[in-house]
Design a protein around this motif. Structure first.
Motif, PDB file in Angstrom:
ATOM      1  N   MET A   1     -13.638  25.234   9.691  1.00 17.76           N
ATOM      2  CA  MET A   1     -14.326  25.645   8.474  1.00 17.76           C
ATOM      3  C   MET A   1     -15.508  24.729   8.153  1.00 17.76           C
ATOM      4  O   MET A   1     -16.621  25.187   7.946  1.00 17.76           O
ATOM      5  CB  MET A   1     -13.353  25.636   7.294  1.00 17.76           C
ATOM      6  CG  MET A   1     -12.436  26.828   7.269  1.00 17.76           C
ATOM      7  SD  MET A   1     -13.146  28.219   6.379  1.00 17.76           S
ATOM      8  CE  MET A   1     -12.825  27.745   4.687  1.00 17.76           C
TER       9      MET A   1
ATOM     10  N   THR B   1     -20.295  -1.092  -6.501  1.00 12.93           N
ATOM     11  CA  THR B   1     -20.124  -1.629  -7.854  1.00 12.93           C
ATOM     12  C   THR B   1     -18.805  -2.394  -7.964  1.00 12.93           C
ATOM     13  O   THR B   1     -18.770  -3.527  -8.463  1.00 12.93           O
ATOM     14  CB  THR B   1     -20.145  -0.480  -8.879  1.00 12.93           C
ATOM     15  OG1 THR B   1     -21.367   0.240  -8.705  1.00 12.93           O
ATOM     16  CG2 THR B   1     -20.056  -1.008 -10.293  1.00 12.93           C
TER      17      THR B   1
ATOM     18  N   TYR C   1     -15.652  -9.193  -6.187  1.00 11.37           N
ATOM     19  CA  TYR C   1     -15.897 -10.333  -5.313  1.00 11.37           C
ATOM     20  C   TYR C   1     -15.982 -11.643  -6.094  1.00 11.37           C
ATOM     21  O   TYR C   1     -15.236 -12.589  -5.803  1.00 11.37           O
ATOM     22  CB  TYR C   1     -17.158 -10.102  -4.467  1.00 11.37           C
ATOM     23  CG  TYR C   1     -17.513 -11.292  -3.608  1.00 11.37           C
ATOM     24  CD1 TYR C   1     -16.767 -11.595  -2.468  1.00 11.37           C
ATOM     25  CD2 TYR C   1     -18.564 -12.142  -3.956  1.00 11.37           C
ATOM     26  CE1 TYR C   1     -17.068 -12.700  -1.697  1.00 11.37           C
ATOM     27  CE2 TYR C   1     -18.872 -13.243  -3.194  1.00 11.37           C
ATOM     28  CZ  TYR C   1     -18.117 -13.523  -2.060  1.00 11.37           C
ATOM     29  OH  TYR C   1     -18.413 -14.626  -1.313  1.00 11.37           O
ATOM     30  N   PRO C   2     -16.855 -11.727  -7.140  1.00 14.79           N
ATOM     31  CA  PRO C   2     -16.892 -12.989  -7.896  1.00 14.79           C
ATOM     32  C   PRO C   2     -15.557 -13.315  -8.565  1.00 14.79           C
ATOM     33  O   PRO C   2     -15.181 -14.483  -8.650  1.00 14.79           O
ATOM     34  CB  PRO C   2     -17.977 -12.764  -8.950  1.00 14.79           C
ATOM     35  CG  PRO C   2     -18.619 -11.478  -8.649  1.00 14.79           C
ATOM     36  CD  PRO C   2     -17.826 -10.743  -7.643  1.00 14.79           C
ATOM     37  N   ILE C   3     -14.851 -12.272  -9.039  1.00 15.94           N
ATOM     38  CA  ILE C   3     -13.586 -12.538  -9.743  1.00 15.94           C
ATOM     39  C   ILE C   3     -12.574 -13.160  -8.790  1.00 15.94           C
ATOM     40  O   ILE C   3     -11.905 -14.149  -9.121  1.00 15.94           O
ATOM     41  CB  ILE C   3     -13.038 -11.235 -10.369  1.00 15.94           C
ATOM     42  CG1 ILE C   3     -13.930 -10.813 -11.540  1.00 15.94           C
ATOM     43  CG2 ILE C   3     -11.598 -11.424 -10.845  1.00 15.94           C
ATOM     44  CD1 ILE C   3     -13.483  -9.558 -12.246  1.00 15.94           C
TER      45      ILE C   3
ATOM     46  N   ILE D   1     -18.150  -6.374  -8.659  1.00 11.39           N
ATOM     47  CA  ILE D   1     -17.355  -6.875  -9.787  1.00 11.39           C
ATOM     48  C   ILE D   1     -16.218  -7.768  -9.279  1.00 11.39           C
ATOM     49  O   ILE D   1     -15.994  -8.858  -9.789  1.00 11.39           O
ATOM     50  CB  ILE D   1     -16.791  -5.699 -10.621  1.00 11.39           C
ATOM     51  CG1 ILE D   1     -17.940  -4.968 -11.327  1.00 11.39           C
ATOM     52  CG2 ILE D   1     -15.767  -6.196 -11.639  1.00 11.39           C
ATOM     53  CD1 ILE D   1     -17.527  -3.682 -12.007  1.00 11.39           C
TER      54      ILE D   1
ATOM     55  N   ARG E   1     -13.204 -14.775  -5.971  1.00 15.24           N
ATOM     56  CA  ARG E   1     -13.638 -16.129  -5.614  1.00 15.24           C
ATOM     57  C   ARG E   1     -13.350 -17.098  -6.753  1.00 15.24           C
ATOM     58  O   ARG E   1     -13.035 -18.273  -6.532  1.00 15.24           O
ATOM     59  CB  ARG E   1     -15.137 -16.144  -5.279  1.00 15.24           C
ATOM     60  CG  ARG E   1     -15.467 -15.398  -4.007  1.00 15.24           C
ATOM     61  CD  ARG E   1     -14.867 -16.069  -2.784  1.00 15.24           C
ATOM     62  NE  ARG E   1     -15.469 -17.363  -2.491  1.00 15.24           N
ATOM     63  CZ  ARG E   1     -16.481 -17.526  -1.647  1.00 15.24           C
ATOM     64  NH1 ARG E   1     -16.993 -16.486  -1.035  1.00 15.24           N
ATOM     65  NH2 ARG E   1     -16.962 -18.726  -1.422  1.00 15.24           N
ATOM     66  N   TYR E   2     -13.478 -16.618  -7.993  1.00 16.52           N
ATOM     67  CA  TYR E   2     -13.245 -17.462  -9.167  1.00 16.52           C
ATOM     68  C   TYR E   2     -11.777 -17.845  -9.290  1.00 16.52           C
ATOM     69  O   TYR E   2     -11.437 -18.978  -9.611  1.00 16.52           O
ATOM     70  CB  TYR E   2     -13.697 -16.697 -10.415  1.00 16.52           C
ATOM     71  CG  TYR E   2     -13.415 -17.403 -11.733  1.00 16.52           C
ATOM     72  CD1 TYR E   2     -14.334 -18.280 -12.288  1.00 16.52           C
ATOM     73  CD2 TYR E   2     -12.226 -17.181 -12.425  1.00 16.52           C
ATOM     74  CE1 TYR E   2     -14.081 -18.908 -13.493  1.00 16.52           C
ATOM     75  CE2 TYR E   2     -11.963 -17.812 -13.626  1.00 16.52           C
ATOM     76  CZ  TYR E   2     -12.897 -18.674 -14.153  1.00 16.52           C
ATOM     77  OH  TYR E   2     -12.637 -19.304 -15.340  1.00 16.52           O
ATOM     78  N   ILE E   3     -10.907 -16.874  -8.998  1.00 15.66           N
ATOM     79  CA  ILE E   3      -9.472 -17.121  -9.169  1.00 15.66           C
ATOM     80  C   ILE E   3      -8.975 -18.173  -8.179  1.00 15.66           C
ATOM     81  O   ILE E   3      -8.100 -18.975  -8.497  1.00 15.66           O
ATOM     82  CB  ILE E   3      -8.693 -15.796  -9.013  1.00 15.66           C
ATOM     83  CG1 ILE E   3      -8.956 -14.901 -10.229  1.00 15.66           C
ATOM     84  CG2 ILE E   3      -7.208 -16.038  -8.874  1.00 15.66           C
ATOM     85  CD1 ILE E   3      -8.413 -13.512 -10.097  1.00 15.66           C
ATOM     86  N   ILE E   4      -9.550 -18.181  -6.954  1.00 12.14           N
ATOM     87  CA  ILE E   4      -9.131 -19.181  -5.964  1.00 12.14           C
ATOM     88  C   ILE E   4      -9.577 -20.559  -6.454  1.00 12.14           C
ATOM     89  O   ILE E   4     -10.769 -20.796  -6.640  1.00 12.14           O
ATOM     90  CB  ILE E   4      -9.749 -18.872  -4.596  1.00 12.14           C
ATOM     91  CG1 ILE E   4      -9.262 -17.512  -4.110  1.00 12.14           C
ATOM     92  CG2 ILE E   4      -9.419 -19.968  -3.588  1.00 12.14           C
ATOM     93  CD1 ILE E   4     -10.036 -16.968  -2.938  1.00 12.14           C
ATOM     94  N   PRO E   5      -8.644 -21.483  -6.711  1.00  5.51           N
ATOM     95  CA  PRO E   5      -9.057 -22.772  -7.279  1.00  5.51           C
ATOM     96  C   PRO E   5      -9.857 -23.596  -6.270  1.00  5.51           C
ATOM     97  O   PRO E   5      -9.572 -23.551  -5.077  1.00  5.51           O
ATOM     98  CB  PRO E   5      -7.731 -23.462  -7.607  1.00  5.51           C
ATOM     99  CG  PRO E   5      -6.724 -22.810  -6.747  1.00  5.51           C
ATOM    100  CD  PRO E   5      -7.200 -21.409  -6.489  1.00  5.51           C
ATOM    101  N   PRO E   6     -10.870 -24.319  -6.761  1.00  2.00           N
ATOM    102  CA  PRO E   6     -11.634 -25.154  -5.853  1.00  2.00           C
ATOM    103  C   PRO E   6     -10.753 -26.279  -5.317  1.00  2.00           C
ATOM    104  O   PRO E   6      -9.853 -26.743  -6.011  1.00  2.00           O
ATOM    105  CB  PRO E   6     -12.776 -25.696  -6.710  1.00  2.00           C
ATOM    106  CG  PRO E   6     -12.322 -25.539  -8.112  1.00  2.00           C
ATOM    107  CD  PRO E   6     -11.341 -24.413  -8.150  1.00  2.00           C
TER     108      PRO E   6
ATOM    109  N   TYR F   1      -8.689 -21.881 -16.310  1.00  2.00           N
ATOM    110  CA  TYR F   1      -9.102 -23.267 -16.085  1.00  2.00           C
ATOM    111  C   TYR F   1      -9.300 -24.046 -17.379  1.00  2.00           C
ATOM    112  O   TYR F   1      -9.362 -25.268 -17.360  1.00  2.00           O
ATOM    113  CB  TYR F   1     -10.411 -23.313 -15.280  1.00  2.00           C
ATOM    114  CG  TYR F   1     -10.283 -22.750 -13.891  1.00  2.00           C
ATOM    115  CD1 TYR F   1      -9.642 -23.473 -12.885  1.00  2.00           C
ATOM    116  CD2 TYR F   1     -10.788 -21.505 -13.573  1.00  2.00           C
ATOM    117  CE1 TYR F   1      -9.521 -22.974 -11.611  1.00  2.00           C
ATOM    118  CE2 TYR F   1     -10.672 -20.987 -12.300  1.00  2.00           C
ATOM    119  CZ  TYR F   1     -10.038 -21.719 -11.316  1.00  2.00           C
ATOM    120  OH  TYR F   1      -9.916 -21.217 -10.049  1.00  2.00           O
TER     121      TYR F   1
ATOM    122  N   GLU G   1     -16.012 -21.650  -8.271  1.00  2.00           N
ATOM    123  CA  GLU G   1     -16.968 -20.678  -7.760  1.00  2.00           C
ATOM    124  C   GLU G   1     -17.155 -19.552  -8.771  1.00  2.00           C
ATOM    125  O   GLU G   1     -16.177 -18.991  -9.264  1.00  2.00           O
ATOM    126  CB  GLU G   1     -16.479 -20.105  -6.431  1.00  2.00           C
ATOM    127  CG  GLU G   1     -16.749 -21.051  -5.281  1.00  2.00           C
ATOM    128  CD  GLU G   1     -16.613 -20.343  -3.954  1.00  2.00           C
ATOM    129  OE1 GLU G   1     -17.544 -19.617  -3.569  1.00  2.00           O
ATOM    130  OE2 GLU G   1     -15.571 -20.514  -3.319  1.00  2.00           O
TER     131      GLU G   1
END
Lengths: 150, 374
Positions: free
Chosen positions: A1, A23, A29-31, A27, A33-38, B70, B90
């Motif tokens: 078809m 989008t 990706y940064p979140i 949104i 990366r932010y959650i993973i602690p340095p 944090y 980051e």
């Protein structure tokens, strides 16, 4: 078809779907990366000078004291033979803190009755692995602990 | 091939809907919702202001939760943890920047929403309670702003909070007690951070959510307010669009645009711009003199400026006290306007329009004066 010819609807669906994915990616990706602690700023230790002396350990009722080696917790204790030994103090079973039991001659984890011998070898109870030992050196009254160089 | 299976057996989403519908009678809700319409006219754009405010609140909740991961309250850790967020974590600078931008834009959107509702008489019967809950939400939004401002425990925050709580101390009789409760002591200290933190992340979000739910349920139950001149129109001349999906999709598109505006602002101006700025700066030092220019947030500027311009004594009372009294009376009238304005649907009421323009002009003039006059 389904015809192979590209349609307007198909084109719009790709644009809309791609746009939505881009989008959401922008949104989340940064979140994420932010959650993973340095990684902590603490440098890797080669050796640690303890803030107490052999006499302080002898004065303890359980003949043992705890110390922080970087982010790791360690225990230093006096054996029956009067020798100073140090081990990682985090039980290999479920991360409780172990304690010295001079009355039993073992290193004991009170959470699930895990037992290690004086060299840190797991001898009974749930612990799956031995406790990692520290190298203890004494210079007069000062005690140094370090990890074996790989 | 896809169409063939659709005719023969229900898809996964059909079956999921069926499963839920069987238990919660979704059909009735869907039928109710599908009858909802939104009036279409020259000022339809006003209908997006509430939705924008709602979206910005959602952004605040998400970025607020992220900052909580944090942030550590306390005089010894608050400033350090915010510095850690913006310098070590980051995208930490981005999350803080979005939280600040979205906060300011939310206050702006809420004000625009309120004034458009006021000037279109949308507060009138039967929407008195929607107006009241809206005023409550505005008050909570301002408290959010005030309490959040202190949390980084930097120089600006410290002195702004000292002045702000000091104003509460000017209230007669209970002023001193209110001040001590707000500050958690005589002075702004680490104890104040603890209180403001609890207010900002627990008490206010809880109250806000309850009021917001009521506000939204009222709107869903009563439908969107029609413009005044529609009362004289025959039904056939009224244009509507369906709420689902037409208006909702437009709403979502506006949200997407707002999100992009925030993203651009946050990336280009992470510390804000002009008079709307939030540089971290130096840590609060209770023993240091305040910086040269000490200003409240822009949305408190009109009140700050008006109080500053009052003479020391008016008649027999203190100027500042007089100002607070006038603001209180004005606020009560503004809040009770649906009950005071007895005009019937379709009628204009000159006095309330004049009052509205007076309030708006006062706020704008005082804000401008506050920034222009040193």
């Amino acid at each position: 078809m389904a015809s192979e010819k590209p349609t307007r609807r198909g084109f719009l669906e790709i644009i809309l779907g791609g746009g939505t994915l881009a989008t959401l990616g922008a949104i989340f990706y940064p979140i994420i990366r932010y959650i993973i602690p340095p990684a902590g700023g603490e440098a890797k230790l080669s050796q640690l000078k303890l803030q107490f002396t052999r006499a302080d350990i002898e004065a303890e009722p359980k003949k043992a004291k705890y110390f922080k080696y970087g982010r790791e917790l360690g225990i230093i204790y006096l054996t029956e033979q009067g020798e100073l030994m140090a081990l990682a103090a985090t039980c290999t079973h479920l991360d409780c803190t172990v304690q010295h039991r001079p009355d039993l001659g073992i290193i004991w984890c009170s959470c699930h009755n895990g037992r290690y011998d004086m060299t840190g070898k797991n001898i009974s109870g749930p612990p799956p692995r031995p406790l990692e030992p520290f190298i203890v050196k004494q210079d007069g009254d000062v005690i140094f602990v370090s990890r074996e160089e790989a | 091939m896809e169409t063939e299976t659709k005719d023969r057996q229900p898809t996964l989403s059909d079956r999921t809907y069926g499963w839920v519908n069987e238990r919660f009678k979704l059909d009735a809700l869907v039928e109710y919702m599908s009858g909802k319409v939104v009036p279409v006219h020259g000022h339809s754009a006003f209908y997006y202001m509430g939705g924008i405010s709602l979206f910005l609140f959602i952004v605040q909740v998400i970025t607020g939760i992220l900052l909580l991961m944090y942030y550590r309250p306390g005089a010894d850790s608050a400033y350090e943890s915010v510095r850690f967020i913006v310098s070590e974590v980051e995208f930490g600078w981005l999350i803080r920047s979005i939280h600040s931008w979205s906060a300011n834009l939310m206050i702006l959107a809420v004000f625009l929403h309120m004034f458009t509702v006021y000037f279109t008489y949308a507060y009138r019967k039967p929407r008195e309670l929607t107006w009241l809950t809206g005023i409550g939400l505005l008050g909570l939004a301002l408290l959010f702003g005030f309490s959040g401002y202190l949390l980084p425990w930097n120089e600006l925050a410290f002195f702004a909070t000292r002045v702000g709580t000091g104003m509460a101390g000017a209230i007669p009789v209970f002023g001193k007690d209110i001040l001590i409760v707000m500050r958690g002591g005589e002075e702004v200290t680490g104890a104040t951070i603890g209180r403001f933190f609890g207010l900002h992340v627990a008490i206010l979000p809880g109250l806000f959510t309850v009021l917001l739910a009521a506000h939204l349920i009222f709107i869903q139950r009563q439908g969107i307010s029609e413009p005044l001149d529609w009362h004289a129109l025959p039904e056939s001349d009224k244009k509507h669009q369906k709420f689902f999906p037409s208006f909702l999709l437009r709403d979502l598109l506006v949200w997407l645009i707002v999100l992009n505006v925030i993203a651009v602002l946050a990336v280009l101006f992470p510390d804000g711009i002009g008079v709307v700025h939030w540089p971290l700066g130096v840590k609060a030092d209770p023993f240091a003199p305040p910086p040269a220019v000490i200003r409240p947030e822009w949305y408190f500027m009109f009140a700050f400026q008006a109080l500053k311009m009052l003479p020391a004594h008016i008649l027999f009372i203190e100027g500042e006290l007089f100002g607070i009294l006038v603001f209180t009376v004005g606020g009560v009238v503004w809040t009770l306007v649906p009950f005071l304005d007895r005009g019937r649907a379709g009628d204009r009421s000159r006095y309330f329009m004049a009052f509205g323009w007076l309030v708006l002009a006062f706020i704008i003039v005082m804000t401008v004066v506050g920034y222009v006059v040193e």
